[in-house]
Design a protein around this motif. Structure first.
Motif, PDB file in Angstrom:
ATOM      1  N   VAL A  67       0.819  -1.205   0.000  1.00 33.01           N
ATOM      2  CA  VAL A  67       0.000   0.000   0.000  1.00 33.01           C
ATOM      3  C   VAL A  67       0.860   1.266   0.000  1.00 33.01           C
ATOM      4  O   VAL A  67       0.502   2.256  -0.622  1.00 33.01           O
ATOM      5  CB  VAL A  67      -0.946  -0.008   1.216  1.00 33.01           C
ATOM      6  CG1 VAL A  67      -1.724   1.279   1.319  1.00 33.01           C
ATOM      7  CG2 VAL A  67      -1.890  -1.194   1.140  1.00 33.01           C
ATOM      8  N   ARG A  68       1.997   1.224   0.652  1.00 31.58           N
ATOM      9  CA  ARG A  68       2.838   2.421   0.781  1.00 31.58           C
ATOM     10  C   ARG A  68       3.236   3.065  -0.544  1.00 31.58           C
ATOM     11  O   ARG A  68       3.064   4.271  -0.707  1.00 31.58           O
ATOM     12  CB  ARG A  68       4.078   2.101   1.600  1.00 31.58           C
ATOM     13  CG  ARG A  68       4.012   2.706   2.972  1.00 31.58           C
ATOM     14  CD  ARG A  68       5.305   2.484   3.685  1.00 31.58           C
ATOM     15  NE  ARG A  68       5.062   1.375   4.598  1.00 31.58           N
ATOM     16  CZ  ARG A  68       5.956   0.816   5.336  1.00 31.58           C
ATOM     17  NH1 ARG A  68       7.194   1.205   5.279  1.00 31.58           N
ATOM     18  NH2 ARG A  68       5.649  -0.155   6.139  1.00 31.58           N
ATOM     19  N   PRO A  69       3.782   2.315  -1.506  1.00 25.83           N
ATOM     20  CA  PRO A  69       4.134   2.949  -2.783  1.00 25.83           C
ATOM     21  C   PRO A  69       2.919   3.520  -3.508  1.00 25.83           C
ATOM     22  O   PRO A  69       3.010   4.562  -4.151  1.00 25.83           O
ATOM     23  CB  PRO A  69       4.768   1.828  -3.602  1.00 25.83           C
ATOM     24  CG  PRO A  69       5.184   0.813  -2.627  1.00 25.83           C
ATOM     25  CD  PRO A  69       4.241   0.928  -1.470  1.00 25.83           C
ATOM     26  N   ALA A  70       1.775   2.865  -3.391  1.00 23.99           N
ATOM     27  CA  ALA A  70       0.568   3.363  -4.052  1.00 23.99           C
ATOM     28  C   ALA A  70       0.121   4.687  -3.440  1.00 23.99           C
ATOM     29  O   ALA A  70      -0.276   5.615  -4.156  1.00 23.99           O
ATOM     30  CB  ALA A  70      -0.549   2.332  -3.968  1.00 23.99           C
ATOM     31  N   VAL A  71       0.196   4.805  -2.120  1.00 25.99           N
ATOM     32  CA  VAL A  71      -0.182   6.051  -1.447  1.00 25.99           C
ATOM     33  C   VAL A  71       0.785   7.171  -1.824  1.00 25.99           C
ATOM     34  O   VAL A  71       0.370   8.296  -2.120  1.00 25.99           O
ATOM     35  CB  VAL A  71      -0.243   5.856   0.088  1.00 25.99           C
ATOM     36  CG1 VAL A  71      -0.393   7.176   0.813  1.00 25.99           C
ATOM     37  CG2 VAL A  71      -1.371   4.904   0.445  1.00 25.99           C
ATOM     38  N   VAL A  92       3.992   9.086 -13.484  1.00 28.90           N
ATOM     39  CA  VAL A  92       4.003   8.584 -12.106  1.00 28.90           C
ATOM     40  C   VAL A  92       3.347   7.208 -12.049  1.00 28.90           C
ATOM     41  O   VAL A  92       3.860   6.285 -11.404  1.00 28.90           O
ATOM     42  CB  VAL A  92       3.299   9.574 -11.156  1.00 28.90           C
ATOM     43  CG1 VAL A  92       3.175   8.994  -9.759  1.00 28.90           C
ATOM     44  CG2 VAL A  92       4.052  10.896 -11.118  1.00 28.90           C
ATOM     45  N   ALA A  93       2.225   7.047 -12.733  1.00 25.53           N
ATOM     46  CA  ALA A  93       1.547   5.751 -12.760  1.00 25.53           C
ATOM     47  C   ALA A  93       2.417   4.685 -13.419  1.00 25.53           C
ATOM     48  O   ALA A  93       2.500   3.550 -12.944  1.00 25.53           O
ATOM     49  CB  ALA A  93       0.210   5.881 -13.485  1.00 25.53           C
ATOM     50  N   MET A  94       3.087   5.057 -14.499  1.00 19.36           N
ATOM     51  CA  MET A  94       3.966   4.107 -15.184  1.00 19.36           C
ATOM     52  C   MET A  94       5.132   3.694 -14.291  1.00 19.36           C
ATOM     53  O   MET A  94       5.501   2.521 -14.241  1.00 19.36           O
ATOM     54  CB  MET A  94       4.474   4.705 -16.491  1.00 19.36           C
ATOM     55  CG  MET A  94       3.381   4.840 -17.535  1.00 19.36           C
ATOM     56  SD  MET A  94       3.876   5.722 -19.014  1.00 19.36           S
ATOM     57  CE  MET A  94       5.249   4.766 -19.579  1.00 19.36           C
TER      58      MET A  94
END
Length: 100
Positions: free
Chosen positions: A49-53, A74-76
């Protein structure tokens, strides 16, 4: 359980070292699959979850400052990061008992 069943690796088969494909690392998490090289049943861990946040916060900031197109890199980068750091373990063989 043998020692080999406890092995794990980032982004590759823990038995033979073959890299895990992008598709399997990102879309087949939590489902056992076979290694393309050695045939061993593997399991890719769930996403962190951390990298996604962090990516969401950065994308929000960049989106406000530079527009929507700044969010795409950023999404890539997040997807590539998840692919390279996926934790792959040897899948345990599940035995089911059939009541007759």
């Amino acid at each position: 359980m043998t020692e080999a069943q406890h092995k794990s690796a980032n982004g590759e088969c823990p038995m033979c070292g073959t890299p895990i494909s992008f598709f399997r690392a990102n879309f087949k998490r939590g489902q056992p699959f076979a290694c393309n090289a050695c045939g061993k049943r593997l399991l890719a861990g769930k996403s962190s979850v951390r990298p996604a946040v962090a990516a969401f916060a950065l994308a929000s900031y960049l989106g406000k400052e530079f527009g929507f197109l700044a969010v795409i890199p950023v999404a890539m980068l997040l997807v590539v990061y998840e692919w390279l750091t996926v934790r792959v373990t040897i899948a345990a063989h599940e035995q089911t008992a059939i009541d007759a």
